[in-house]
Design a protein around this motif. Structure first.
Motif, PDB file in Angstrom:
ATOM      1  N   VAL A  71       0.851  -1.193   0.000  1.00 21.91           N
ATOM      2  CA  VAL A  71       0.000   0.000   0.000  1.00 21.91           C
ATOM      3  C   VAL A  71       0.890   1.249   0.000  1.00 21.91           C
ATOM      4  CG1 VAL A  71      -1.745   1.318   1.290  1.00 21.91           C
ATOM      5  CG2 VAL A  71      -1.863  -1.189   1.227  1.00 21.91           C
ATOM      6  N   VAL A  72       0.645   2.148  -0.975  1.00 21.25           N
ATOM      7  CA  VAL A  72       1.445   3.378  -1.038  1.00 21.25           C
ATOM      8  C   VAL A  72       0.602   4.632  -0.786  1.00 21.25           C
ATOM      9  CG1 VAL A  72       3.311   2.497  -2.479  1.00 21.25           C
ATOM     10  CG2 VAL A  72       1.249   3.399  -3.573  1.00 21.25           C
ATOM     11  N   GLU A  73      -0.722   4.479  -0.799  1.00 17.60           N
ATOM     12  CA  GLU A  73      -1.594   5.638  -0.577  1.00 17.60           C
ATOM     13  C   GLU A  73      -2.960   5.107  -0.131  1.00 17.60           C
ATOM     14  OE1 GLU A  73      -3.329   9.226  -3.320  1.00 17.60           O
ATOM     15  OE2 GLU A  73      -1.510   8.248  -4.050  1.00 17.60           O
ATOM     16  N   THR A  74      -3.634   5.870   0.729  1.00 17.52           N
ATOM     17  CA  THR A  74      -4.966   5.449   1.156  1.00 17.52           C
ATOM     18  C   THR A  74      -5.977   6.539   0.850  1.00 17.52           C
ATOM     19  OG1 THR A  74      -4.579   6.282   3.394  1.00 17.52           O
ATOM     20  CG2 THR A  74      -4.126   3.945   3.015  1.00 17.52           C
ATOM     21  N   GLY A  75      -7.169   6.111   0.411  1.00 16.20           N
ATOM     22  CA  GLY A  75      -8.241   7.062   0.103  1.00 16.20           C
ATOM     23  C   GLY A  75      -9.036   7.426   1.352  1.00 16.20           C
ATOM     24  N   GLU A  76      -9.969   8.310   1.146  1.00 10.51           N
ATOM     25  CA  GLU A  76     -10.828   8.796   2.224  1.00 10.51           C
ATOM     26  C   GLU A  76     -11.609   7.631   2.845  1.00 10.51           C
ATOM     27  OE1 GLU A  76     -14.923  11.265   2.095  1.00 10.51           O
ATOM     28  OE2 GLU A  76     -13.459  11.722   0.530  1.00 10.51           O
ATOM     29  N   GLY A  77     -11.636   7.576   4.174  1.00 12.90           N
ATOM     30  CA  GLY A  77     -12.453   6.580   4.857  1.00 12.90           C
ATOM     31  C   GLY A  77     -11.819   5.206   4.999  1.00 12.90           C
ATOM     32  N   VAL A  78     -10.580   5.044   4.550  1.00 15.63           N
ATOM     33  CA  VAL A  78      -9.908   3.747   4.714  1.00 15.63           C
ATOM     34  C   VAL A  78      -9.481   3.619   6.170  1.00 15.63           C
ATOM     35  CG1 VAL A  78      -7.833   2.407   4.134  1.00 15.63           C
ATOM     36  CG2 VAL A  78      -9.144   3.546   2.325  1.00 15.63           C
ATOM     37  N   SER A  79      -9.885   2.511   6.816  1.00 12.28           N
ATOM     38  CA  SER A  79      -9.635   2.418   8.250  1.00 12.28           C
ATOM     39  C   SER A  79      -8.654   1.309   8.619  1.00 12.28           C
ATOM     40  CB  SER A  79     -10.960   2.155   8.978  1.00 12.28           C
ATOM     41  OG  SER A  79     -11.604   1.028   8.415  1.00 12.28           O
ATOM     42  N   ARG A  80      -8.629   0.233   7.834  1.00 14.46           N
ATOM     43  CA  ARG A  80      -7.873  -0.929   8.291  1.00 14.46           C
ATOM     44  C   ARG A  80      -6.435  -0.951   7.776  1.00 14.46           C
ATOM     45  NH1 ARG A  80      -9.139  -7.340   7.142  1.00 14.46           N
ATOM     46  NH2 ARG A  80      -7.135  -8.051   7.934  1.00 14.46           N
ATOM     47  N   PHE A  81      -6.245  -0.575   6.507  1.00 13.26           N
ATOM     48  CA  PHE A  81      -4.901  -0.695   5.915  1.00 13.26           C
ATOM     49  C   PHE A  81      -4.228   0.665   5.845  1.00 13.26           C
ATOM     50  CE2 PHE A  81      -7.194  -4.442   4.560  1.00 13.26           C
ATOM     51  CZ  PHE A  81      -6.255  -5.451   4.721  1.00 13.26           C
ATOM     52  N   LYS A  82      -2.886   0.641   5.962  1.00 17.59           N
ATOM     53  CA  LYS A  82      -2.148   1.904   5.929  1.00 17.59           C
ATOM     54  C   LYS A  82      -0.943   1.775   4.994  1.00 17.59           C
ATOM     55  CE  LYS A  82       0.488   0.665  10.068  1.00 17.59           C
ATOM     56  NZ  LYS A  82       0.223  -0.779   9.882  1.00 17.59           N
ATOM     57  N   THR A  83      -0.357   2.928   4.676  1.00 17.90           N
ATOM     58  CA  THR A  83       0.825   2.956   3.807  1.00 17.90           C
ATOM     59  C   THR A  83       1.911   2.035   4.374  1.00 17.90           C
ATOM     60  OG1 THR A  83       0.292   5.198   3.159  1.00 17.90           O
ATOM     61  CG2 THR A  83       2.544   4.502   2.776  1.00 17.90           C
ATOM     62  N   GLY A  84       2.499   1.239   3.474  1.00 19.12           N
ATOM     63  CA  GLY A  84       3.550   0.307   3.903  1.00 19.12           C
ATOM     64  C   GLY A  84       3.056  -1.100   4.151  1.00 19.12           C
ATOM     65  N   ASP A  85       1.742  -1.290   4.268  1.00 22.72           N
ATOM     66  CA  ASP A  85       1.205  -2.643   4.501  1.00 22.72           C
ATOM     67  C   ASP A  85       1.408  -3.529   3.267  1.00 22.72           C
ATOM     68  OD1 ASP A  85       0.364  -1.995   7.032  1.00 22.72           O
ATOM     69  OD2 ASP A  85      -1.783  -1.938   6.562  1.00 22.72           O
ATOM     70  N   ARG A  86       1.799  -4.766   3.515  1.00 19.13           N
ATOM     71  CA  ARG A  86       1.900  -5.771   2.445  1.00 19.13           C
ATOM     72  C   ARG A  86       0.527  -6.424   2.286  1.00 19.13           C
ATOM     73  NH1 ARG A  86       6.772  -8.733   1.712  1.00 19.13           N
ATOM     74  NH2 ARG A  86       5.676 -10.641   2.313  1.00 19.13           N
ATOM     75  N   VAL A  87       0.048  -6.509   1.050  1.00 21.00           N
ATOM     76  CA  VAL A  87      -1.318  -7.001   0.820  1.00 21.00           C
ATOM     77  C   VAL A  87      -1.384  -7.888  -0.428  1.00 21.00           C
ATOM     78  CG1 VAL A  87      -2.477  -5.035   1.934  1.00 21.00           C
ATOM     79  CG2 VAL A  87      -1.915  -4.917  -0.517  1.00 21.00           C
ATOM     80  N   ALA A  88      -2.442  -8.691  -0.470  1.00 21.19           N
ATOM     81  CA  ALA A  88      -2.838  -9.380  -1.699  1.00 21.19           C
ATOM     82  C   ALA A  88      -4.277  -8.951  -1.955  1.00 21.19           C
ATOM     83  CB  ALA A  88      -2.747 -10.893  -1.531  1.00 21.19           C
ATOM     84  N   ALA A  89      -4.674  -8.856  -3.229  1.00 17.70           N
ATOM     85  CA  ALA A  89      -5.971  -8.247  -3.517  1.00 17.70           C
ATOM     86  C   ALA A  89      -6.678  -8.901  -4.686  1.00 17.70           C
ATOM     87  CB  ALA A  89      -5.784  -6.764  -3.827  1.00 17.70           C
TER      88      ALA A  89
END
Length: 325
Positions: A71-89
């Motif tokens: 994750v490199v950027e989060t939109g409005e209202g995102v609560s669980r994930f933050k910049t730097g988190d490793r994710v699969a989607a």
């Protein structure tokens, strides 16, 4: 972000795939921007490229339904994930690109020890199997299960998931002795080489099945009905041998069978979040612990996307084919 362009795999009519520059996606409320590490291939990508499976309204026209990355950027209202988190989607489109915008309800947390290429093997298959086998037709512990395409990207997850969920007997079909051996390794009690054996005869001899997962269709439709036990359920996620067949529905009536079919891609984000939550609760811990393992056929550099899709189109592979950024 300063630079609003990115690299992506571009498909032009009749031309080999190439990497080119496109606009980076903007974020809607509830979305995150992921810098993609790896993009999983799915058969749907080939169908989309032929023009037969367009992305749902509002989705990226770029191919690709699953990714892993950071994750490199989060939109409005995102609560669980933050910049730097490793994710699969899981995505509705846009996976063959350097960056992808994803609703946070379609993300899985990737633990530090997990390889990103392997992480890209999970989201679409886990969510498809759960939505079909467990949600739509209610597979329960103690039931017998038949999976066609047992070593496909979906099949390798389905076999492991129903095994963990307590299947009494697992049957799988596959197209070679090598693939049958892999299916047994992943949990199949009986692996049937459909090129040399008749699954209908063998599964009936073994007592039939309660739940069938099929992506073949065509002449398999009648055979699936034939091998079903009373109150059996058959769910289709594709019809690779054709959408049409002449079917005798008498046994459907006599055995009280359920025939179902679903797709995942066009479902609303709230529905995908519900599926993600269930998978994360019931199966993601086994992914993290290594009990559910990825099956990776080959990882290609993004510049070789054409070769990667050619390998998928040929159909001899097992498990996932992945593009690496």
């Amino acid at each position: 972000m300063a630079n609003d362009m990115m690299q992506a795999v571009i498909a032009e009519d009749g031309q080999p795939l190439k990497v080119g520059e496109v606009a980076r996606p903007g974020l809607k409320p509830g979305e995150v921007l992921v810098k993609v590490a790896a993009s999983g291939l799915n058969r749907a990508d080939l169908v989309q490229r032929r023009g037969a499976y367009p992305p749902p309204p509002g989705a990226s026209p770029i191919m690709g339904l699953e990714i892993s990355g950071t994750v490199v950027e989060t939109g409005e209202g995102v609560s669980r994930f933050k910049t730097g988190d490793r994710v699969a989607a899981l995505l509705a489109g846009g996976g063959y690109a350097e960056y992808a915008a994803v609703d946070e309800g379609s993300l899985f947390p990737v633990p530090d020890g997990m390889d990103m290429v392997k992480a890209a093997c999970f989201p679409e298959a886990l969510m498809t199997v759960w939505a079909n086998v467990f949600d739509r037709v209610g597979f329960k512990s103690g039931e017998a299960f038949l999976c066609h395409g047992g070593t496909s990207g979906i099949g390798v997850m389905a076999l492991q998931m129903v095994k963990l969920a307590g299947a009494s007997k697992i049957h799988a079909t596959a197209g070679s002795e090598e693939k049958c051996a892999l299916a047994r390794e992943l949990g199949a009690d009986q692996a049937i080489n459909y090129k040399s054996e008749d699954f209908e005869t063998l599964v009936k001899e073994a007592g039939g099945v309660d739940v069938t997962l099929d992506m073949v269709g065509g002449d398999y439709i009648q055979k699936n009905i034939s091998v079903s036990r009373p109150d059996g359920r058959i769910v289709n996620i594709a019809y690779m041998n054709g959408f049409t067949a002449e079917v005798n529905f008498a046994p459907v009536l006599m055995k009280r069978l359920t025939l179902a079919a679903t797709t995942l891609r066009a479902r609303p984000v709230a529905e995908k979040r519900r599926i993600r939550d269930a998978v994360e609760r019931d199966f993601w811990p086994q992914v993290v612990s290594g009990k559910i393992r990825p099956v990776l056929e080959q990882a290609f550099p993004v510049a070789e996307a054409e070769a990667a899709q050619a390998l998928m189109a040929k159909g001899g592979h097992s498990g996932k084919i992945v593009l690496v950024w």
